[in-house]
Design a protein around this motif. Structure first.
Motif, PDB file in Angstrom:
ATOM      1  N   PRO A  19       0.742  -1.372  -0.308  1.00 33.06           N
ATOM      2  CA  PRO A  19      -0.242   0.028   0.160  1.00 33.06           C
ATOM      3  C   PRO A  19       1.091   1.010  -0.166  1.00 33.06           C
ATOM      4  CG  PRO A  19       0.237  -0.725   2.689  1.00 33.06           C
ATOM      5  CD  PRO A  19       1.224  -2.079   1.067  1.00 33.06           C
ATOM      6  N   LEU A  20       2.187   1.209   0.510  1.00 31.56           N
ATOM      7  CA  LEU A  20       2.745   2.266   1.205  1.00 31.56           C
ATOM      8  C   LEU A  20       3.453   2.791  -0.830  1.00 31.56           C
ATOM      9  CD1 LEU A  20       4.552   2.521   3.900  1.00 31.56           C
ATOM     10  CD2 LEU A  20       2.781   3.448   3.401  1.00 31.56           C
ATOM     11  N   ALA A  21       3.725   1.925  -1.342  1.00 35.39           N
ATOM     12  CA  ALA A  21       4.624   2.426  -2.733  1.00 35.39           C
ATOM     13  C   ALA A  21       3.237   2.253  -3.829  1.00 35.39           C
ATOM     14  CB  ALA A  21       4.864   0.627  -3.215  1.00 35.39           C
ATOM     15  N   PHE A  22       1.727   1.938  -3.667  1.00 35.46           N
ATOM     16  CA  PHE A  22       0.749   2.099  -4.482  1.00 35.46           C
ATOM     17  C   PHE A  22       0.646   3.596  -4.591  1.00 35.46           C
ATOM     18  CE2 PHE A  22      -3.722   2.723  -4.863  1.00 35.46           C
ATOM     19  CZ  PHE A  22      -4.246   2.595  -6.220  1.00 35.46           C
ATOM     20  N   ILE A  23       0.232   4.218  -2.812  1.00 31.32           N
ATOM     21  CA  ILE A  23      -0.025   5.640  -2.554  1.00 31.32           C
ATOM     22  C   ILE A  23       1.332   6.179  -3.068  1.00 31.32           C
ATOM     23  CG2 ILE A  23       0.505   7.258  -0.874  1.00 31.32           C
ATOM     24  CD1 ILE A  23      -1.419   5.101   0.928  1.00 31.32           C
ATOM     25  N   ALA A  24       2.091   5.840  -2.997  1.00 33.00           N
ATOM     26  CA  ALA A  24       3.648   6.891  -3.124  1.00 33.00           C
ATOM     27  C   ALA A  24       4.072   6.963  -4.642  1.00 33.00           C
ATOM     28  CB  ALA A  24       5.147   6.554  -3.284  1.00 33.00           C
ATOM     29  N   GLU A  25       3.227   6.225  -5.923  1.00 37.32           N
ATOM     30  CA  GLU A  25       3.164   6.107  -7.428  1.00 37.32           C
ATOM     31  C   GLU A  25       1.535   7.402  -7.509  1.00 37.32           C
ATOM     32  OE1 GLU A  25       2.151   2.701  -8.323  1.00 37.32           O
ATOM     33  OE2 GLU A  25       4.452   1.744  -8.594  1.00 37.32           O
ATOM     34  N   ARG A  26       1.721   7.741  -6.745  1.00 37.47           N
ATOM     35  CA  ARG A  26      -0.143   8.578  -6.513  1.00 37.47           C
ATOM     36  C   ARG A  26      -0.064   9.588  -5.977  1.00 37.47           C
ATOM     37  NH1 ARG A  26      -0.573   3.873  -7.723  1.00 37.47           N
ATOM     38  NH2 ARG A  26      -2.333   2.897  -9.803  1.00 37.47           N
ATOM     39  N   TRP A  27       1.303   9.947  -5.311  1.00 33.40           N
ATOM     40  CA  TRP A  27       1.203  11.236  -4.486  1.00 33.40           C
ATOM     41  C   TRP A  27       2.220  12.115  -4.068  1.00 33.40           C
ATOM     42  CZ3 TRP A  27       1.380  11.704   1.631  1.00 33.40           C
ATOM     43  CH2 TRP A  27       1.473  12.950   1.515  1.00 33.40           C
ATOM     44  N   THR A  28       2.684  12.801  -4.486  1.00 30.33           N
ATOM     45  CA  THR A  28       3.765  13.433  -4.012  1.00 30.33           C
ATOM     46  C   THR A  28       3.637  14.463  -2.731  1.00 30.33           C
ATOM     47  OG1 THR A  28       4.749  12.894  -6.169  1.00 30.33           O
ATOM     48  CG2 THR A  28       6.189  14.706  -4.942  1.00 30.33           C
ATOM     49  N   PRO A  29       4.520  14.586  -1.348  1.00 34.26           N
ATOM     50  CA  PRO A  29       3.423  15.583  -0.843  1.00 34.26           C
ATOM     51  C   PRO A  29       4.939  16.768  -0.991  1.00 34.26           C
ATOM     52  CG  PRO A  29       4.344  13.876  -0.055  1.00 34.26           C
ATOM     53  CD  PRO A  29       4.308  13.852  -0.953  1.00 34.26           C
ATOM     54  N   ALA A 105       3.085  10.271   9.446  1.00 33.95           N
ATOM     55  CA  ALA A 105       4.757  10.342   9.150  1.00 33.95           C
ATOM     56  C   ALA A 105       5.258   9.766   8.443  1.00 33.95           C
ATOM     57  CB  ALA A 105       5.960  10.555  10.331  1.00 33.95           C
ATOM     58  N   ILE A 106       4.908   7.820   8.198  1.00 28.75           N
ATOM     59  CA  ILE A 106       5.459   7.213   7.054  1.00 28.75           C
ATOM     60  C   ILE A 106       5.184   7.554   5.807  1.00 28.75           C
ATOM     61  CG2 ILE A 106       5.414   4.757   6.684  1.00 28.75           C
ATOM     62  CD1 ILE A 106       5.072   4.125   9.631  1.00 28.75           C
ATOM     63  N   ILE A 107       4.032   7.554   5.861  1.00 30.64           N
ATOM     64  CA  ILE A 107       3.419   7.310   4.480  1.00 30.64           C
ATOM     65  C   ILE A 107       3.943   8.877   3.591  1.00 30.64           C
ATOM     66  CG2 ILE A 107       0.760   8.333   3.400  1.00 30.64           C
ATOM     67  CD1 ILE A 107      -0.082   6.312   4.878  1.00 30.64           C
ATOM     68  N   ALA A 108       3.890  10.071   3.856  1.00 31.88           N
ATOM     69  CA  ALA A 108       4.388  11.309   4.131  1.00 31.88           C
ATOM     70  C   ALA A 108       6.208  10.899   3.695  1.00 31.88           C
ATOM     71  CB  ALA A 108       3.848  12.611   4.578  1.00 31.88           C
ATOM     72  N   ALA A 109       6.770  10.619   4.536  1.00 33.87           N
ATOM     73  CA  ALA A 109       8.264   9.945   3.979  1.00 33.87           C
ATOM     74  C   ALA A 109       8.202   9.063   2.379  1.00 33.87           C
ATOM     75  CB  ALA A 109       8.341   9.407   5.076  1.00 33.87           C
TER      76      ALA A 109
END
Length: 335
Positions: A19-29, A105-109
């Motif tokens: 899930p973390l990689a999935f979110i990271a592919e679609r969101w750049t904070p 914090a983990i998701i944003a990082a």
């Protein structure tokens, strides 16, 4: 309105697998978002110490007499358990808020571009410390607020604050190799300050474990030492920390150090002065509960201040990729 792309079966499987990689592919904070997420985790780490102190000082440590349930028959506090049950169960619920802050914090990082593995690792380190401390908190209840387990519970919270501070600082820096801003002698002086501060906090847990605030209205074991004698040792260590901080400020001025370390040292000195006033007032007024809570929060701020001084002794700029120089660019243009 922006059309939301439909998720395919492959997307769903990818989200389940990682899930973390999935979110990271679609969101750049934004960088500011990552810093704020790290700061939120740090703030919650201090808040959980504050509420834990409130549990102890209101005598609500056994408001929920068992763990992981609140009672043998109920997962939550009941009205029959009154004020103490509500306080203890409320503190347990705040652990979920802390987990949410750490998770954010983990998701944003992880979603930051470019991805920095060091930030993600610091975020996950916080998660595992929170989980470990939750289990240790349950053990504290099951052993009837044994003072040694209570002290370990606080020290593990301090470890969480340490990692949270490191993450917050690293989000404000680049990923290049650190470059020292001061000489070896100054660095050694700061490490003496770090060690003395760690001893100060450790001895403070002994003062609490031997003192009159046992955390529950029933008979609770205390550390078998005179708390007033340990409090005097605690005060001596506090003066050592203050002296080292003042000496560090003087040395930084003498060597014309950058403003970063000077400002952090000044901030630490001010925190120590406020903490000292609270400490002496609570000692001479028989440890009123409100001042003890403030002193616990102050100890967290002192430790954060010490870590910030340590981290200010170096800089880590952003890594810049090599770009073609003017000569190379001109040559390519001519070609």
């Amino acid at each position: 309105m922006v059309r939301v792309q439909n998720l395919t079966r492959a997307d769903a499987l990818s989200a389940v697998r990682n899930p973390l990689a999935f979110i990271a592919e679609r969101w750049t904070p934004a960088s500011r978002t990552v810093r704020r997420a790290a700061l939120a985790a740090l703030v919650m780490a201090v808040v959980i110490v504050l509420t834990g102190g409130a549990v102890r000082l209101t005598g609500s440590g056994l408001g929920c007499p068992t763990w992981p349930k609140c009672t043998d028959d109920s997962l939550t506090a009941t009205s029959a358990m009154g004020f103490h049950g509500a306080i203890e169960f409320g503190n347990r619920m705040l652990t979920y808020v802390l987990c949410a802050a750490v998770g954010w914090a983990i998701i944003a990082a992880r979603s930051r571009k470019p991805w920095r593995r060091d930030l993600t690792r610091l975020g996950w380190a916080q998660f595992w410390i929170v989980m470990s401390n939750a289990v240790l908190g349950g053990i504290v209840v099951l052993v009837g607020l044994n003072p040694y387990t209570v002290a370990a519970h606080f020290l593990l919270s301090t470890a969480l604050i340490t990692v949270a501070t490191l993450l917050w600082q690293r989000t404000r820096e680049g990923d290049a190799a650190p470059r020292p801003l001061v000489g070896k002698s100054v660095q050694q002086l700061v490490w003496f300050l770090v060690v003395a501060s760690a001893l100060l906090i450790a001895v403070g847990t002994v003062v609490t474990g031997a003192g009159p605030h046992a955390g529950d209205s029933s008979e609770v074991d205390r550390i078998p030492v005179g708390w007033e004698n340990v409090a005097k040792l605690h005060a001596v260590l506090a003066w050592i920390v203050v002296t080292l901080t003042f000496a560090l400020w003087f040395v930084l001025k003498a060597v014309d150090a950058p403003q970063g370390p000077l400002r952090r040292t000044r901030d630490l000195f001010l925190i120590l002065m406020a903490q000292g006033v609270i400490g002496y007032v609570q000692y001479f007024t028989d440890l009123p509960e409100a001042l003890v809570v403030l002193h616990m929060v102050g100890s967290c701020l002192v430790w954060i201040g010490v870590l910030r001084v340590l981290l200010a002794l170096r800089e880590r700029p952003e890594t810049v990729a090599d770009l073609p120089g003017p000569t190379t660019t001109s040559a390519l243009t001519r070609a």
